[in-house]
Design a protein around this motif. Structure first.
Motif, PDB file in Angstrom:
ATOM      1  N   LEU A 166       7.918   0.415   4.615  1.00  0.00           N
ATOM      2  CA  LEU A 166       8.702  -0.109   3.521  1.00  0.00           C
ATOM      3  C   LEU A 166       9.365   1.305   2.755  1.00  0.00           C
ATOM      4  O   LEU A 166       8.543   2.243   2.730  1.00  0.00           O
ATOM      5  CB  LEU A 166       8.023  -0.927   2.249  1.00  0.00           C
ATOM      6  N   THR A 167      10.568   1.211   2.435  1.00  0.00           N
ATOM      7  CA  THR A 167      11.024   2.359   1.715  1.00  0.00           C
ATOM      8  C   THR A 167      10.860   2.179   0.190  1.00  0.00           C
ATOM      9  O   THR A 167      10.470   1.172  -0.180  1.00  0.00           O
ATOM     10  CB  THR A 167      12.707   2.486   1.929  1.00  0.00           C
ATOM     11  N   LEU A 168      11.228   3.264  -0.451  1.00  0.00           N
ATOM     12  CA  LEU A 168      10.947   2.927  -2.020  1.00  0.00           C
ATOM     13  C   LEU A 168      11.724   1.787  -2.457  1.00  0.00           C
ATOM     14  O   LEU A 168      11.220   1.192  -3.533  1.00  0.00           O
ATOM     15  CB  LEU A 168      11.095   4.304  -2.728  1.00  0.00           C
ATOM     16  N   ALA A 169      13.049   1.921  -2.066  1.00  0.00           N
ATOM     17  CA  ALA A 169      13.984   0.622  -2.454  1.00  0.00           C
ATOM     18  C   ALA A 169      13.397  -0.451  -2.079  1.00  0.00           C
ATOM     19  O   ALA A 169      13.518  -1.518  -2.864  1.00  0.00           O
ATOM     20  CB  ALA A 169      15.277   0.877  -1.714  1.00  0.00           C
ATOM     21  N   ASP A 170      12.846  -0.609  -0.992  1.00  0.00           N
ATOM     22  CA  ASP A 170      12.237  -2.090  -0.422  1.00  0.00           C
ATOM     23  C   ASP A 170      10.969  -2.431  -1.533  1.00  0.00           C
ATOM     24  O   ASP A 170      11.130  -3.290  -1.947  1.00  0.00           O
ATOM     25  CB  ASP A 170      11.393  -1.952   0.825  1.00  0.00           C
ATOM     26  N   THR A 173       0.956  -1.141  -0.013  1.00  0.00           N
ATOM     27  CA  THR A 173       0.157  -0.064  -0.309  1.00  0.00           C
ATOM     28  C   THR A 173       0.777   1.210   0.047  1.00  0.00           C
ATOM     29  O   THR A 173       1.746   1.514   0.928  1.00  0.00           O
ATOM     30  CB  THR A 173      -0.803   0.013   1.343  1.00  0.00           C
ATOM     31  N   SER A 174       0.589   2.304  -0.993  1.00  0.00           N
ATOM     32  CA  SER A 174       1.533   3.409  -1.132  1.00  0.00           C
ATOM     33  C   SER A 174       0.410   4.576  -0.820  1.00  0.00           C
ATOM     34  O   SER A 174      -0.774   4.557  -1.458  1.00  0.00           O
ATOM     35  CB  SER A 174       1.998   3.567  -2.225  1.00  0.00           C
ATOM     36  N   THR A 175       0.791   5.259   0.002  1.00  0.00           N
ATOM     37  CA  THR A 175      -0.029   6.489   0.370  1.00  0.00           C
ATOM     38  C   THR A 175       0.528   8.039   0.061  1.00  0.00           C
ATOM     39  O   THR A 175      -0.212   8.778   0.433  1.00  0.00           O
ATOM     40  CB  THR A 175      -0.547   6.354   1.870  1.00  0.00           C
ATOM     41  N   SER A 205       5.673   6.957   1.446  1.00  0.00           N
ATOM     42  CA  SER A 205       4.876   6.190   2.469  1.00  0.00           C
ATOM     43  C   SER A 205       4.404   5.009   1.812  1.00  0.00           C
ATOM     44  O   SER A 205       3.493   4.853   0.968  1.00  0.00           O
ATOM     45  CB  SER A 205       3.658   7.053   3.061  1.00  0.00           C
ATOM     46  N   HIS A 206       5.069   3.765   2.417  1.00  0.00           N
ATOM     47  CA  HIS A 206       4.622   2.540   1.955  1.00  0.00           C
ATOM     48  C   HIS A 206       4.667   1.629   3.020  1.00  0.00           C
ATOM     49  O   HIS A 206       5.414   1.590   4.007  1.00  0.00           O
ATOM     50  CB  HIS A 206       5.578   2.029   0.761  1.00  0.00           C
ATOM     51  N   SER A 207       3.535   0.595   2.688  1.00  0.00           N
ATOM     52  CA  SER A 207       3.511  -0.533   3.719  1.00  0.00           C
ATOM     53  C   SER A 207       3.225  -1.986   3.182  1.00  0.00           C
ATOM     54  O   SER A 207       2.538  -1.881   2.136  1.00  0.00           O
ATOM     55  CB  SER A 207       2.566  -0.079   4.831  1.00  0.00           C
ATOM     56  N   ALA A 208       3.714  -3.130   3.639  1.00  0.00           N
ATOM     57  CA  ALA A 208       3.667  -4.311   3.501  1.00  0.00           C
ATOM     58  C   ALA A 208       2.345  -4.699   4.121  1.00  0.00           C
ATOM     59  O   ALA A 208       2.001  -4.401   5.342  1.00  0.00           O
ATOM     60  CB  ALA A 208       4.905  -5.103   3.553  1.00  0.00           C
ATOM     61  N   SER A 209       1.573  -5.744   3.463  1.00  0.00           N
ATOM     62  CA  SER A 209       0.377  -6.430   3.808  1.00  0.00           C
ATOM     63  C   SER A 209       0.862  -8.032   3.605  1.00  0.00           C
ATOM     64  O   SER A 209       1.139  -8.407   2.522  1.00  0.00           O
ATOM     65  CB  SER A 209      -0.910  -5.880   2.942  1.00  0.00           C
TER      66      SER A 209
END
Length: 52
Positions: free
Chosen positions: A42-46, A26-28, A32-36
């Protein structure tokens, strides 16, 4: 209690922080990113590595 699948047996990539298989990202915002389903930030590199 629900048992999470073994990351070694999953077709989804593992979260770089906790190892849980990442089913979606999920990118907000641009940074700003998170794993589900784990919810790890998460970073952009991740994100780029998981999508690679």
């Amino acid at each position: 209690m629900t048992e999470l699948p073994d990351p070694e047996e999953s077709s989804f990539p593992p979260c770089p922080f906790c190892g849980t298989p990442v089913v979606s990202i999920t990118s907000t915002g641009p940074h700003s990113h998170s794993a589900s389903p784990c919810g790890c930030e998460l970073t952009l590199a991740d994100v780029q590595e998981l999508q690679g």
